[in-house]
Scaffold this motif. Structure first.
Motif, PDB file in Angstrom:
ATOM      1  N   ASN A   2       0.848  -1.189   0.000  1.00  0.00           N
ATOM      2  CA  ASN A   2       0.000   0.000   0.000  1.00  0.00           C
ATOM      3  C   ASN A   2       0.885   1.242   0.000  1.00  0.00           C
ATOM      4  N   GLY A   3       0.290   2.386  -0.161  1.00  0.00           N
ATOM      5  CA  GLY A   3       1.047   3.625  -0.326  1.00  0.00           C
ATOM      6  C   GLY A   3       1.942   3.987   0.842  1.00  0.00           C
ATOM      7  N   GLN A   4       1.684   3.400   2.009  1.00  0.00           N
ATOM      8  CA  GLN A   4       2.476   3.727   3.191  1.00  0.00           C
ATOM      9  C   GLN A   4       3.739   2.876   3.289  1.00  0.00           C
ATOM     10  N   GLU A   5       3.900   1.932   2.379  1.00  0.00           N
ATOM     11  CA  GLU A   5       5.027   1.013   2.488  1.00  0.00           C
ATOM     12  C   GLU A   5       6.119   1.335   1.482  1.00  0.00           C
ATOM     13  N   LYS A   6       7.324   1.053   1.902  1.00  0.00           N
ATOM     14  CA  LYS A   6       8.507   1.345   1.092  1.00  0.00           C
ATOM     15  C   LYS A   6       9.299   0.056   0.942  1.00  0.00           C
ATOM     16  N   ILE A   7       9.754  -0.236  -0.280  1.00  0.00           N
ATOM     17  CA  ILE A   7      10.566  -1.428  -0.518  1.00  0.00           C
ATOM     18  C   ILE A   7      12.036  -1.036  -0.463  1.00  0.00           C
ATOM     19  N   ILE A   8      12.789  -1.780   0.321  1.00  0.00           N
ATOM     20  CA  ILE A   8      14.218  -1.529   0.492  1.00  0.00           C
ATOM     21  C   ILE A   8      14.968  -2.798   0.129  1.00  0.00           C
ATOM     22  N   LEU A   9      16.062  -2.656  -0.610  1.00  0.00           N
ATOM     23  CA  LEU A   9      16.929  -3.794  -0.916  1.00  0.00           C
ATOM     24  C   LEU A   9      18.237  -3.605  -0.156  1.00  0.00           C
ATOM     25  N   LYS A  10      18.640  -4.650   0.566  1.00  0.00           N
ATOM     26  CA  LYS A  10      19.884  -4.588   1.337  1.00  0.00           C
ATOM     27  C   LYS A  10      20.828  -5.682   0.887  1.00  0.00           C
ATOM     28  N   GLN A  21      27.541  -1.045  -7.069  1.00  0.00           N
ATOM     29  CA  GLN A  21      27.446  -1.409  -5.657  1.00  0.00           C
ATOM     30  C   GLN A  21      27.981  -2.821  -5.386  1.00  0.00           C
ATOM     31  N   LYS A  22      28.798  -3.302  -6.326  1.00  0.00           N
ATOM     32  CA  LYS A  22      29.525  -4.572  -6.176  1.00  0.00           C
ATOM     33  C   LYS A  22      28.620  -5.789  -6.055  1.00  0.00           C
ATOM     34  N   VAL A  23      27.423  -5.708  -6.643  1.00  0.00           N
ATOM     35  CA  VAL A  23      26.531  -6.860  -6.650  1.00  0.00           C
ATOM     36  C   VAL A  23      26.974  -7.782  -7.788  1.00  0.00           C
ATOM     37  N   ARG A  24      27.243  -9.030  -7.449  1.00  0.00           N
ATOM     38  CA  ARG A  24      27.750  -9.997  -8.425  1.00  0.00           C
ATOM     39  C   ARG A  24      26.756 -11.152  -8.590  1.00  0.00           C
ATOM     40  N   LYS A  25      27.064 -12.007  -9.559  1.00  0.00           N
ATOM     41  CA  LYS A  25      26.250 -13.200  -9.794  1.00  0.00           C
ATOM     42  C   LYS A  25      26.165 -14.017  -8.510  1.00  0.00           C
ATOM     43  N   GLY A  26      24.954 -14.473  -8.182  1.00  0.00           N
ATOM     44  CA  GLY A  26      24.771 -15.314  -7.008  1.00  0.00           C
ATOM     45  C   GLY A  26      24.666 -14.557  -5.701  1.00  0.00           C
ATOM     46  N   THR A  27      24.729 -13.237  -5.776  1.00  0.00           N
ATOM     47  CA  THR A  27      24.632 -12.401  -4.580  1.00  0.00           C
ATOM     48  C   THR A  27      23.256 -12.564  -3.949  1.00  0.00           C
ATOM     49  N   GLN A  28      23.239 -12.598  -2.623  1.00  0.00           N
ATOM     50  CA  GLN A  28      21.953 -12.640  -1.923  1.00  0.00           C
ATOM     51  C   GLN A  28      21.611 -11.231  -1.458  1.00  0.00           C
ATOM     52  N   ILE A  29      20.418 -10.796  -1.815  1.00  0.00           N
ATOM     53  CA  ILE A  29      19.938  -9.460  -1.458  1.00  0.00           C
ATOM     54  C   ILE A  29      18.683  -9.630  -0.614  1.00  0.00           C
ATOM     55  N   ASP A  30      18.600  -8.869   0.464  1.00  0.00           N
ATOM     56  CA  ASP A  30      17.416  -8.926   1.325  1.00  0.00           C
ATOM     57  C   ASP A  30      16.413  -7.875   0.886  1.00  0.00           C
ATOM     58  N   LEU A  31      15.161  -8.294   0.740  1.00  0.00           N
ATOM     59  CA  LEU A  31      14.089  -7.375   0.399  1.00  0.00           C
ATOM     60  C   LEU A  31      13.284  -7.111   1.663  1.00  0.00           C
ATOM     61  N   LEU A  32      13.112  -5.843   1.987  1.00  0.00           N
ATOM     62  CA  LEU A  32      12.346  -5.469   3.166  1.00  0.00           C
ATOM     63  C   LEU A  32      11.225  -4.542   2.747  1.00  0.00           C
ATOM     64  N   VAL A  33      10.054  -4.748   3.318  1.00  0.00           N
ATOM     65  CA  VAL A  33       8.954  -3.816   3.097  1.00  0.00           C
ATOM     66  C   VAL A  33       8.742  -3.102   4.423  1.00  0.00           C
ATOM     67  N   GLU A  34       9.018  -1.815   4.426  1.00  0.00           N
ATOM     68  CA  GLU A  34       8.895  -1.035   5.659  1.00  0.00           C
ATOM     69  C   GLU A  34       7.679  -0.142   5.560  1.00  0.00           C
ATOM     70  N   THR A  35       6.974  -0.043   6.676  1.00  0.00           N
ATOM     71  CA  THR A  35       5.831   0.862   6.743  1.00  0.00           C
ATOM     72  C   THR A  35       6.348   2.221   7.168  1.00  0.00           C
ATOM     73  N   GLN A  36       6.013   3.228   6.401  1.00  0.00           N
ATOM     74  CA  GLN A  36       6.434   4.579   6.737  1.00  0.00           C
ATOM     75  C   GLN A  36       5.437   5.177   7.696  1.00  0.00           C
ATOM     76  N   GLY A  37       5.923   6.021   8.570  1.00  0.00           N
ATOM     77  CA  GLY A  37       5.029   6.652   9.535  1.00  0.00           C
ATOM     78  C   GLY A  37       4.596   5.624  10.563  1.00  0.00           C
ATOM     79  N   GLY A  38       3.354   5.726  11.029  1.00  0.00           N
ATOM     80  CA  GLY A  38       2.878   4.799  12.057  1.00  0.00           C
ATOM     81  C   GLY A  38       2.293   3.558  11.432  1.00  0.00           C
ATOM     82  N   LEU A  39       1.445   2.900  12.196  1.00  0.00           N
ATOM     83  CA  LEU A  39       0.822   1.665  11.714  1.00  0.00           C
ATOM     84  C   LEU A  39      -0.420   1.993  10.911  1.00  0.00           C
TER      85      LEU A  39
END
Length: 85
Positions: free
Chosen positions: A44-52, A67-85
């Motif tokens: 939803n509009g309050q959420e932000k996708i972050i790749l780490k 950013q030195k991302v290579r083949k086979g690299t593992q990246i974490d996907l996080l969905v963060e809620t902005q503001g409150g709940l």
């Protein structure tokens, strides 16, 4: 096609217990992949996708290659809620 050497990266979405193997061109901007996940996940509009990568947030305006991302690299996907709940 110029030397388009796409690489496969592993995107781990721990919040939903999902893993995606994604093929990307290393010269792709991180934001382009984030946009694809927005279309897939429909947060939803309050959420932000972050790749780490190795605990560091990837710069959406930079390319994977920069950013030195290579083949086979593992990246974490996080969905963060902005503001409150």
């Amino acid at each position: 096609m110029s030397n388009n050497q796409s690489i496969t990266v592993i995107i781990t979405y721990a919040q939903k217990n999902k893993v995606y193997n994604i093929e990307i061109d290393p010269s792709t901007k991180v934001q382009e992949l984030i946009n694809e996940f927005y279309e897939m996940l429909h947060p939803n509009g309050q959420e932000k996708i972050i790749l780490k990568y190795q605990g560091t947030q990837l710069n959406p305006n930079g390319t994977f290659e920069e950013q030195k991302v290579r083949k086979g690299t593992q990246i974490d996907l996080l969905v963060e809620t902005q503001g409150g709940l």
